[in-house]
Every structure is written in structure tokens, then in C-alpha cells.
Write a protein that holds these residues in place. Structure first.
Motif, mmCIF file in Angstrom:
data_model
loop_
_atom_site.group_PDB
_atom_site.id
_atom_site.type_symbol
_atom_site.label_atom_id
_atom_site.label_comp_id
_atom_site.label_asym_id
_atom_site.label_seq_id
_atom_site.Cartn_x
_atom_site.Cartn_y
_atom_site.Cartn_z
ATOM 1 N N LEU A 1 -8.657 9.112 -1.323
ATOM 2 C CA LEU A 1 -8.640 8.531 0.097
ATOM 3 C C LEU A 1 -8.341 7.233 -0.352
ATOM 4 C CD1 LEU A 1 -9.122 8.484 3.113
ATOM 5 C CD2 LEU A 1 -11.452 8.272 2.724
ATOM 6 N N LEU A 2 -7.140 6.623 0.294
ATOM 7 C CA LEU A 2 -6.570 5.435 0.352
ATOM 8 C C LEU A 2 -6.547 4.614 1.677
ATOM 9 C CD1 LEU A 2 -5.153 3.267 -1.581
ATOM 10 C CD2 LEU A 2 -2.848 4.182 -0.684
ATOM 11 N N THR A 3 -7.309 3.536 1.769
ATOM 12 C CA THR A 3 -7.320 2.824 2.759
ATOM 13 C C THR A 3 -6.175 1.584 2.925
ATOM 14 O OG1 THR A 3 -9.097 1.283 2.267
ATOM 15 C CG2 THR A 3 -9.819 3.366 3.093
ATOM 16 N N ILE A 4 -5.572 1.513 4.172
ATOM 17 C CA ILE A 4 -4.390 0.503 4.327
ATOM 18 C C ILE A 4 -4.986 -0.240 5.755
ATOM 19 C CG2 ILE A 4 -2.283 -0.107 4.488
ATOM 20 C CD1 ILE A 4 -1.751 2.320 2.898
ATOM 21 N N ALA A 5 -5.078 -1.379 5.741
ATOM 22 C CA ALA A 5 -5.540 -2.171 7.034
ATOM 23 C C ALA A 5 -4.567 -2.472 7.761
ATOM 24 C CB ALA A 5 -6.287 -3.288 6.539
ATOM 25 N N ALA A 6 -4.619 -2.198 9.212
ATOM 26 C CA ALA A 6 -3.333 -2.373 10.098
ATOM 27 C C ALA A 6 -3.051 -3.665 10.269
ATOM 28 C CB ALA A 6 -3.848 -1.633 11.458
ATOM 29 N N ASP A 7 -3.921 -4.736 9.814
ATOM 30 C CA ASP A 7 -3.630 -6.073 10.132
ATOM 31 C C ASP A 7 -3.144 -6.757 8.662
ATOM 32 O OD1 ASP A 7 -5.920 -5.950 8.302
ATOM 33 O OD2 ASP A 7 -6.913 -7.587 9.292
ATOM 34 N N GLN A 8 -3.055 -5.893 7.675
ATOM 35 C CA GLN A 8 -2.143 -6.400 6.480
ATOM 36 C C GLN A 8 -1.237 -5.558 5.897
ATOM 37 O OE1 GLN A 8 -5.690 -7.542 3.580
ATOM 38 N NE2 GLN A 8 -4.079 -9.172 3.052
ATOM 39 N N GLY A 9 -1.186 -4.245 5.990
ATOM 40 C CA GLY A 9 -0.321 -3.227 5.785
ATOM 41 C C GLY A 9 -0.586 -3.146 4.081
ATOM 42 N N PRO A 10 0.300 -2.372 3.518
ATOM 43 C CA PRO A 10 0.280 -2.236 1.960
ATOM 44 C C PRO A 10 0.460 -3.422 1.189
ATOM 45 C CG PRO A 10 1.662 -0.575 3.117
ATOM 46 C CD PRO A 10 1.362 -1.555 4.144
ATOM 47 N N THR A 11 -0.297 -3.573 0.215
ATOM 48 C CA THR A 11 -0.279 -5.078 -0.564
ATOM 49 C C THR A 11 0.098 -4.473 -1.995
ATOM 50 O OG1 THR A 11 -2.673 -4.732 -1.242
ATOM 51 C CG2 THR A 11 -2.017 -5.998 0.695
ATOM 52 N N HIS A 12 0.313 -5.351 -2.992
ATOM 53 C CA HIS A 12 0.291 -5.026 -4.312
ATOM 54 C C HIS A 12 -0.801 -4.070 -4.937
ATOM 55 C CE1 HIS A 12 -1.895 -8.652 -4.877
ATOM 56 N NE2 HIS A 12 -2.295 -8.184 -6.171
ATOM 57 N N ILE A 13 -1.934 -4.435 -4.350
ATOM 58 C CA ILE A 13 -3.221 -3.689 -4.844
ATOM 59 C C ILE A 13 -3.316 -2.568 -4.221
ATOM 60 C CG2 ILE A 13 -5.653 -3.556 -4.770
ATOM 61 C CD1 ILE A 13 -4.824 -5.543 -6.754
ATOM 62 N N THR A 14 -2.636 -2.240 -2.980
ATOM 63 C CA THR A 14 -2.526 -0.740 -2.264
ATOM 64 C C THR A 14 -1.919 0.201 -3.457
ATOM 65 O OG1 THR A 14 -2.483 -1.648 -0.160
ATOM 66 C CG2 THR A 14 -1.785 0.448 -0.318
ATOM 67 N N LYS A 15 -0.511 -0.550 -3.529
ATOM 68 C CA LYS A 15 0.348 0.194 -4.784
ATOM 69 C C LYS A 15 -0.086 0.480 -5.949
ATOM 70 C CE LYS A 15 4.327 -2.173 -2.129
ATOM 71 N NZ LYS A 15 5.211 -3.281 -2.026
ATOM 72 N N GLU A 16 -0.940 -0.333 -6.347
ATOM 73 C CA GLU A 16 -1.481 -0.243 -7.558
ATOM 74 C C GLU A 16 -2.572 0.897 -7.729
ATOM 75 O OE1 GLU A 16 -2.625 -2.056 -11.764
ATOM 76 O OE2 GLU A 16 -1.415 -3.021 -10.463
ATOM 77 N N HIS A 17 -3.559 0.867 -6.864
ATOM 78 C CA HIS A 17 -4.258 2.165 -6.523
ATOM 79 C C HIS A 17 -3.635 3.407 -6.035
ATOM 80 C CE1 HIS A 17 -8.157 -0.869 -5.479
ATOM 81 N NE2 HIS A 17 -7.292 -0.954 -6.660
ATOM 82 N N LEU A 18 -2.639 3.436 -5.510
ATOM 83 C CA LEU A 18 -1.998 4.650 -4.945
ATOM 84 C C LEU A 18 -1.286 5.137 -6.477
ATOM 85 C CD1 LEU A 18 -0.586 6.788 -3.330
ATOM 86 C CD2 LEU A 18 1.468 5.217 -2.715
ATOM 87 N N GLY A 19 -0.731 4.180 -7.289
ATOM 88 C CA GLY A 19 -0.269 4.714 -8.558
ATOM 89 C C GLY A 19 -1.218 5.392 -9.400
#
Length: 529
Positions: A232-250
Motif C-alpha cells: 500500500l503506497l501513500t501519496i499526499a495530494a499536497d505534494q504528489g509523487p516524490t523521489h522517495i515515492t518512486k524509490e518505495h514503489l520500485g
């Protein structure tokens, strides 16, 4: 043996211990008397955290009387009938000679015949993107105050609460009974969690990881080190995907897990911003070959869970403050399929150790997710490898899942197992606990097929970094096999060696290696003996 029973009974009835001189069918199974005895048993089990100990053939004051075989067998029959009245069962009987016949020590616990479904979900996302808040709200049903109030149930260390940042893995639980969501008022109360696990026919365990970049190794441990069913990946609507989001998704995709995306904090942004961030999420998922599917209704949730695989990614807009989308999250977790572990159950027991601690009155406890097989109380086990590559003999004393006592634990369950005869200093994270039949090997070197991610330098013989395999996180040295060096975007075979100590691994396991950020992913292809 009789002396050891007397050592217990001489102190009288207490907590979860009850004495019965004898029990007979004609009197003790009469409706009113049976109900009284069932209530008494329930009370003793409450006092013993789900376990009651009955001594049959023992006087109220603790004297060992003993019963002839006919009375002994009748008493056990009556006790079993009373246990069934409260959905409990006799787990163990010890018979010992005493007085005029035999006495029995009978352990009674909750019936575990009705197999529970257990879904294990790893939660990831950038710091302050609402992971812990979302999980805290889902598991308690308490809406957040906008400042992370519900997060406090998962941030259990003092500095975590003060800073509002998770620094270690947290485990939270909720579940479903007759398709209705069951939650706890206070997840920090052990008894509440235990009762919830007991009641539910489907249990959802969340492994809440760490979003702060310096603790990436802990996030990897949460995703790689547990036998997860979903990410389950959380992405905040005020920031959107970040480099850490991409790292965790990877990391989630490298482990070949189906993923769900929760767009959090929709209450703090405009509808225009929500549309903008939704597009960024969809673009990111398409970029990695996934099909985003927006969940807007219960029907959408039912449709996507019926067709869920590694390619389809449900996206849900949620707000733990207003409650929007929480019903859709509930529906997803209710309907998500749990992969069959029938084949895994038939294999010998094995668990990678994730945490080690001492519990007062219990002793040394190791916890983790069982990878395969089953383990029951009293089983002989092996623990290792040690720094010298050996395995230590031990046995299981007791087991708990979210503080719910279990007589048998099996593949896919997150459990704490109390073990005998091993000092806490002899154990480290990444060791395995296994049955004697498990083909445990102590490995120093192996080959892996890897893909190098973003990396500014070349990887050649002698390169070192941290590799994560299951709960193992060890320094390794590398040596490319097919070429002199490898760089970003390359794939190929690498020989890897544990620098400091051996570990127990096998072919087919996934690995992630990093030096700060993730540098590559791969699969173990050959063990070098």
C-alpha cells in the motif's frame, strides 16, 4: 512429575488456575451448572490471556487426591463439553499418578479449528504523506484531527511521538467478521488486539514502514523482510509523487507485489490540485508498466479485487480527517484475495527473524513472518547460522499473533515465538528459525542475476554495499561475472559474498542492494558451497 504438579497446586487456585476434585456427567452437565462452569472457565481464560489451566483430581486446597480411570475419563469428557460451550478446546493433557489413581493438568484455549484468513500488507510512502495516520484511522475507526492524532497508535517510541516521524516498523491490525469491519479502540492495549484477532474470520495486518530518507534500510526491511501479500503506497495530494515515492514503489515492484495507491490529504487541497496529482500518479504507474484504476464506488472496489493482479493498481482518494474514501479502503481489504499457501504449509517450518526481545516471565522471544510450514508449541527447532556457520538447537515454548495465543502458527502469519535455551546475545536479525527437517545451509557466496538502477559510478570487483534478502541486511562484496564492470541500466550476473558472516539463503530469493539509495535489484540464481 507428581512433585512438579504439587509445586504448582500447593499455592492454591489463582489467576488462570482452577482445581476440580472430579466432574460427572449427571451433575456437572445439567444446564444451570454447565453454564456456571462455562462462565468460570471463561473468567480463568480471561485471566490467562486466552489460556486456562485445570487440575483434575485435586482438592480445592491443592491436595493431590487422584481418580480411578473411570472417574478420570468422565471428568475429562465433562471438561471438554464445557470448553465447547465457549468455543474453546482442550489443547494439552498431562496425566500423572497420585493418591488413589491419576491427576491431570489440562490446558484449555480458544478453538483454532476455524481457520482465519490472514492478509499481510506493507505500507510505504514519503515522510509526512500520511501512512501512519491512515493505518491508525483504519484500524481504530477514529478520524484524525488534521495533526496526525491517530498516528500516535503506531509511533510507539518517545522520539517518534515528539517528532511525528516513524523510526521503526510498526504492526497494526484490524479485521472482518461476517463482512463487517472490526476495529480496536486502543491498539496499544494488548488484550484488545488479542480479542480482535480471536473474533475476526479475516485479519488484516499492516506493516507500517518508515518514510524518512535516512531510514530507507528500515523501509526495505519492512517490504523485503516480511512475507507480504500486497503493498500500500501513500501519496499526499499536497505534494504528489516524490523521489522517495518512486524509490518505495520500485522496492514494492522489485518484490513482485500487487500494489494499491492511497492518495491522502485530499482535504487540504483544491479539486484542481487533486486532478493534477492524480494525473502524476497515473503517469508514474504507466511509466513502470502498471494499469491505474480509480476506485470511486463499492462496485469499483468489487470489480478490481476480482481482477486484481500485479499489473492493475487500484487508486483511492482518502482523507483520515473527513473520512472520505475509508469505506472504499475497507471494501478493498475485505474483498482482496489471499494467495493460497497450501503448498507452503506442507513444507518444513522456517521463519526469518526480524525482531528479538525479552519478555518478563516468558524469556527470549523472536518474531517475524513465517515463510513456510507450521510450528506448534513444544516443537524442536534450529536457529542460525551463527558467525561460525553453525545452527543452535532450541524449541518453541509459546506463540502469539498480535498478543493472541496460538497453539499452531503457520505460513503467512506474523508471530512472536518464545524459544528455550538460547541467550538473546546469540541471536541476530536475519537468522532463521526452522524445523530440523528444513534443509538449512550456511552460505558465504552466491551468484545473482541483477539489474543496476540509477548509479553514478561503475560496479566492478571489490565493490561493497548493503544487500537486503528477507530480513538479512549485510555488507557484501561484488564481482561481475559476465563483464569487467557494470553501470546504470545494465543487467547481468554478479558473484556476491557476505563480508562478515554467513547467512541462510536459497536460489530464487529476491534481493535489493543499496548504498544510501537503492542501487539494484536481483534474484539469487546459484549458491556457491
Amino acid at each position: 512429575m507428581t512433585n512438579s504438579i504439587y509445586d504448582i497446586t500447593k499455592y492454591g487456585e489463582r489467576k488462570n488456575i482452577e482445581f476440580k476434585e472430579n466432574l460427572n456427567v449427571d451433575y456437572h452437565l445439567k444446564k444451570d451448572r454447565k453454564q456456571q462452569l462455562a462462565s468460570q472457565m471463561k473468567y480463568r481464560m480471561e485471566k490467562g490471556d486466552g489460556e486456562a489451566i485445570y487440575f483434575i483430581g485435586v482438592h480445592d486446597e491443592g491436595h493431590l487426591i487422584g481418580l480411578p480411570d473411570s472417574e478420570y475419563n468422565e471428568s475429562i469428557f465433562v471438561l471438554r463439553s464445557i470448553a465447547q460451550e465457549i468455543n474453546a478446546e482442550i489443547l494439552e493433557i498431562e496425566k500423572h499418578p497420585a493418591g488413589h489413581g491419576s491427576v491431570a493438568k489440562v490446558i484449555i484455549g480458544k478453538s483454532q479449528k476455524n481457520k482465519k484468513k490472514h492478509l499481510l500488507v506493507g505500507v510505504a510512502g514519503h515522510v509526512d504523506h500520511g501512512k501512519s495516520t491512515l493505518v491508525g484511522t483504519l484500524t481504530t475507526g477514529t478520524l484524525d484531527n488534521g495533526s496526525g492524532q491517530s498516528r500516535i497508535f503506531l509511533d510507539v517510541q518517545k522520539h517518534e511521538i515528539e517528532r511525528g516521524l516513524s523510526a521503526d516498523l510498526s504492526f497494526a491490525v484490524y479485521g472482518f467478521c461476517n463482512d463487517q469491519a472490526m476495529r480496536v479502540d486502543n491498539p496499544l492495549k494488548k488484550k484488545e488486539k488479542s480479542k480482535l484477532v480471536e473474533k475476526c474470520d479475516k485479519v488484516v495486518s499492516f506493516v507500517d514502514t518508515v518514510g524518512h530518507e535516512p531510514w530507507l534500510r528500515t523501509t526495505i526491511r519492512g517490504i523485503v523482510g516480511q512475507k507480504l501479500n500486497y503493498g500500500l503506497l501513500t501519496i499526499a495530494a499536497d505534494q504528489g509523487p516524490t523521489h522517495i515515492t518512486k524509490e518505495h514503489l520500485g522496492i514494492i515492484l522489485a518484490m513482485e507485489l500487487p500494489v494499491i495507491v492511497a492518495m491522502t490529504k485530499i482535504d487540504v487541497v483544491t479539486s484542481k490540485k487533486i486532478v493534477e496529482v492524480q494525473k502524476k500518479i497515473f503517469d508514474l504507474l504507466k511509466l513502470v508498466g502498471r494499469i491505474p484504476y480509480m476506485i470511486k464506488s463499492i462496485d469499483d472496489a468489487d470489480f478490481v479485487t476480482k481482477h486484481m493482479n500485479q499489473h492493475i493498481v487500484p487508486v483511492v482518494k482518502v482523507s483520515p480527517v473527513t473520512g472520505v474514501g475509508l469505506d472504499l479502503m475497507d471494501r478493498l481489504f475485505l474483498k482482496l484475495k489471499i494467495p493460497s499457501n497450501g503448498k507452503e504449509l506442507k513444507k518444513p517450518f522456517m521463519m526469518y527473524i526480524d525482531k528479538i526481545y525479552t519478555v518478563l516471565g516468558v524469556g527470549t522471544v523472536v518474531s517475524g513472518t513465517i515463510r513456510q510450514g507450521k510450528v506448534k508449541k513444544g516443537d524442536k527447532l534450529r536457529l542460525g547460522p551463527t558467525n561460525t556457520g553453525e545452527f543452535i538447537e532450541t524449541s518453541s515454548k509459546s506463540m502469539e499473533m498480535h498478543h493472541y495465543k496460538k497453539e499452531i502458527a503457520e505460513a503467512g502469519e506474523v508471530v512472536g515465538i518464545s524459544i528455550t535455551g538460547v541467550d538473546i546475545d546469540e541471536i541476530r536479525r536475519g537468522m532463521i528459525l526452522c524445523s530440523p527437517e528444513y534443509p538449512a545451509v550456511s552460505v558465504r557466496e552466491f551468484e545473482a542475476e541483477v539489474a543496476i538502477l540509477v548509479h553514478p559510478t561503475t560496479i566492478k570487483k571489490g565493490y561493497e554495499c548493503i544487500a537486503h534478502i528477507e530480513t538479512i541486511a549485510e555488507t557484501m562484496t561484488f564481482e561481475p561475472v559476465d563483464s569487467e564492470y557494470m553501470s546504470a541500466g545494465d543487467t547481468g550476473k554478479i558473484k556476491m559474498k557476505f563480508k562478515y558472516r554467513p547467512c541462510s539463503i536459497k536460489e530464487g530469493q529476491k534481493l535489493i542492494f543499496r548504498e544510501g539509495r537503492s542501487k539494484g535489484v536481483g534474484t539469487i540464481t546459484r549458491i556457491i558451497q
